[in-house]
Design a protein around this motif. Structure first.
Motif, mmCIF file in Angstrom:
data_model
loop_
_atom_site.group_PDB
_atom_site.id
_atom_site.type_symbol
_atom_site.label_atom_id
_atom_site.label_comp_id
_atom_site.label_asym_id
_atom_site.label_seq_id
_atom_site.Cartn_x
_atom_site.Cartn_y
_atom_site.Cartn_z
ATOM 1 N N CYS A 108 0.856 -1.194 0.000
ATOM 2 C CA CYS A 108 0.000 0.000 0.000
ATOM 3 C C CYS A 108 0.888 1.240 0.000
ATOM 4 N N GLU A 111 0.128 4.100 2.726
ATOM 5 C CA GLU A 111 0.509 3.667 4.076
ATOM 6 C C GLU A 111 1.975 3.242 4.154
ATOM 7 N N CYS A 138 -7.150 -0.854 -1.073
ATOM 8 C CA CYS A 138 -6.665 -1.318 0.231
ATOM 9 C C CYS A 138 -7.823 -1.525 1.199
ATOM 10 N N CYS A 141 -7.124 1.163 4.272
ATOM 11 C CA CYS A 141 -7.230 2.627 4.146
ATOM 12 C C CYS A 141 -8.125 3.056 2.993
#
Ligand SMILES: [Zn+2]
Ligand SMILES: [Zn+2]
Length: 200
Positions: A108, A111, A138, A141
């Motif tokens: 990700c 992140e 994701c 998130c």
């Protein structure tokens, strides 16, 4: 053993009646609004006949068929008959997951960390050759990140590329990433794909 785990999804093909394709032949995965039990996904896939078609899969088929070795196991669930081989494979998968190993993962970008994922979080895949562009929404998130991975990374559960390409661009969480737009963007060279380690 390897072939058993390399599960394929079976869809209708207007030319060959039926087509079995691996996950890496998927081009677009879209959750249909409305149906929730089970959730239903529309899959656009690159068929063996050379064309692209749409097919429907349930959430369970999408995420568990590769682990069960076949999508047929779910038909058998309906008639309360589970195949022994599928049961063993699912049991094996459950134990792997309990040990902290996930069948699929991706990096990700917002992140800056690897995340476990299932195929229902895949949104768009580009095909061709040794490298596959994979847009993943994701689960943690909700941002979409594009990874550049090997076909085995998506086709073989519990196999992960040690390093993946990460397109260093933050897509809006609710951005409608259409197939055409994604392909155009990924192959335009407009994005830099940095390398990240996926292996712990
Ligand atoms: Zn076809
Ligand atoms: Zn994330």
């Amino acid at each position: 053993m390897y072939d058993v785990l390399r599960a394929r999804y079976t869809f209708a093909c207007p030319i060959r009646e039926q087509a079995s394709v691996p996950l890496s032949a998927f081009r677009e995965v879209q959750r249909l609004p409305g149906a929730a039990h089970p959730a239903v996904y529309r899959v656009r896939f690159a068929c063996v006949c050379g064309d692209e078609h749409d097919g429907l899969v349930t959430h369970e088929e999408l995420d568990w068929a590769p682990l069960a070795g076949s999508d047929a196991v779910f038909l058998n669930v309906m008639t309360a008959r589970l195949e022994e081989a599928a049961l063993e494979l699912l049991d094996l998968a459950a134990r792997e997951i309990q040990a902290g190993r996930w069948p699929w993962s991706f990096f990700c970008y917002p992140e800056e960390r690897p995340r476990p994922v299932t195929p229902s979080a895949f949104r768009v895949l580009t095909g061709g050759g040794d490298e596959l562009g994979l847009a993943v929404e994701c689960p943690a998130c909700a941002h979409t990140t594009v990874n550049v991975v090997s076909p085995d990374h998506v086709d073989v559960p519990f196999y992960n590329d040690r390093h993946v390409g990460v397109v260093e661009h933050i897509f809006a969480a609710d951005q409608d990433l259409s197939l055409a737009a994604f392909r155009a963007e990924l192959f335009s060279g407009a994005f830099d794909a940095g390398r990240r380690d996926l292996a712990a």
